[in-house]
Design an enzyme around this catalytic site. Structure first.
Site, mmCIF file in Angstrom:
data_model
loop_
_atom_site.group_PDB
_atom_site.id
_atom_site.type_symbol
_atom_site.label_atom_id
_atom_site.label_comp_id
_atom_site.label_asym_id
_atom_site.label_seq_id
_atom_site.Cartn_x
_atom_site.Cartn_y
_atom_site.Cartn_z
ATOM 1 N N LYS A 182 51.668 42.510 44.045
ATOM 2 C CA LYS A 182 51.829 41.139 43.576
ATOM 3 C C LYS A 182 53.305 40.769 43.415
ATOM 4 O O LYS A 182 53.685 39.607 43.593
ATOM 5 C CB LYS A 182 51.067 40.945 42.263
ATOM 6 N N TYR A 184 48.810 47.778 42.707
ATOM 7 C CA TYR A 184 48.472 46.363 42.557
ATOM 8 C C TYR A 184 49.668 45.587 42.031
ATOM 9 O O TYR A 184 50.031 44.530 42.576
ATOM 10 C CB TYR A 184 47.288 46.193 41.608
ATOM 11 N N SER A 240 50.372 37.132 40.555
ATOM 12 C CA SER A 240 49.810 37.530 39.261
ATOM 13 C C SER A 240 50.944 37.680 38.266
ATOM 14 O O SER A 240 52.095 37.896 38.651
ATOM 15 C CB SER A 240 49.076 38.874 39.401
#
Length: 255
Positions: A163, A159, A144
C-alpha cells in the site's frame, strides 16, 4: 470504472457514484458473473423509491484479473466499446493477509503484490492511455492508512509495503501525466466494517476492541464514510488536485 467493484469497499464506491448521479458505470471483478450480478443489483437498488427506470442506466459487469496486464487491457477495450470514453477510474481491487514475516509463503507474497501493486499500475496505465486522447480524466488508487503507519497487533508487512507502493505510485504518475490532463490521487481508508471484516471480527472481539481503542474517534469506519471522498476525488470537484492523498481513518494516523 471501478475494479474490485462486486463487493466490499469497491461495491460501496459504485453505490456512491450512482447516488451522486452517475448513470454509466463499468464494474470489474475477478469473476464476471459476480460483476454482472453487482451491476444488476445496483440498478435495481437505484430504481427503488425513485422515478428512475432501469433504462436510465448503463451499468455493466466485466470479468477482470487485475494481476494480468492482458486482462486489464481487454476490460478497458470492452469498456471503451460500451461507452466510447472513460472519465474516472478507481483501482480498488486488493487483498490483505496476515502472516508473520518468517512464515509468509512466497507464493502468497507474490500474489499479494501482483494484485495490489501490479494491478493498480496496470489499471492506472490503461486508464491514462484512454484518457489522454480524450483530454484527460481522474484516476484514484485505493491505498490504505497502512501506507503511513504500522498496524498492530496483526503482522502484515507485505500488505503495508504494497500500500505504501501504491501511494507513491500515484504521486509519481501524477507528476508524469499532470500536463496531459490526467489526475492521479490516492484514497487511504482506515479500519472499515465491511462484510468480510465483520465476519472476521465476530470471532475476535478483542481485536475489534484493540482497533477501536487505537482510533481517536473510538470506532471503526462504515463503508459509507468513504462515499464523499471517493466522489470528490473522482469528479471535477477536485480538478486542481493531483498526487494528493485523502486519509479517512478516524484519526488513526495522527497519534
Amino acid at each position: 470504472m471501478i475494479t474490485g467493484g462486486a463487493r466490499g469497499l469497491g461495491n460501496e464506491f459504485c453505490r456512491a457514484f450512482v447516488r451522486s448521479g452517475c448513470t454509466q458505470l463499468a464494474i470489474l471483478d475477478l469473476k464476471e458473473e459476480e460483476a454482472k450480478d453487482a451491476a444488476d443489483e445496483l440498478v435495481a437498488t437505484a430504481c427503488l423509491n425513485s422515478d428512475l427506470a432501469p433504462t436510465d442506466f448503463n451499468i455493466i459487469g466485466l470479468g477482470c484479473d487485475v494481476s494480468s496486464e492482458r486482462s486489464v487491457q481487454k476490460a478497458f477495450a470492452e469498456t471503451m466499446d460500451a461507452f466510447g470514453r472513460v472519465d474516472s477510474v478507481v483501482a480498488s481491487a486488493g487483498i490483505v493477509e496476515n502472516y508473520s514475516a518468517f512464515d509468509y509463503p512466497f507464493d502468497r507474497i507474490k500474489r499479494l503484490y501482483d494484485i495490489n501493486v501490479h494491478g493498480a499500475f496496470f489499471t492506472a496505465r490503461e486508464a491514462a492511455r484512454n484518457m489522454i486522447p480524450q483530454g484527460g480524466g481522474s484516476i484514484v488508487l485505493v491505498s490504505s492508512m497502512s501506507a503511513n503507519i504500522i498496524n498492530i497487533p496483526q503482522p502484515q508487512t507485505p500488505y503495508n509495503a504494497s500500500k505504501a507502493a501504491v501511494k507513491h505510485m500515484a504521486a509519481s504518475l501524477a507528476v508524469e501525466w499532470a500536463k496531459k490532463g490526467v489526475r492521479v490521487n490516492t484514497l487511504c481508508p482506515g479500519y472499515m466494517l465491511t462484510k468480510l471484516t465483520k465476519t472476521i471480527l465476530s470471532h475476535d472481539q478483542e481485536l475489534k476492541k484493540t482497533w477501536e481503542s487505537l482510533t481517536p474517534m473510538g470506532r471503526m469506519g462504515e463503508p459509507e464514510d468513504l462515499a464523499g471522498a471517493i466522489v470528490f476525488l473522482s469528479s471535477d470537484a477536485s480538478r486542481f488536485m493531483t498526487g494528493s492523498e485523502i486519509r479517512v481513518d478516524g484519526g488513526y494516523c495522527i497519534i
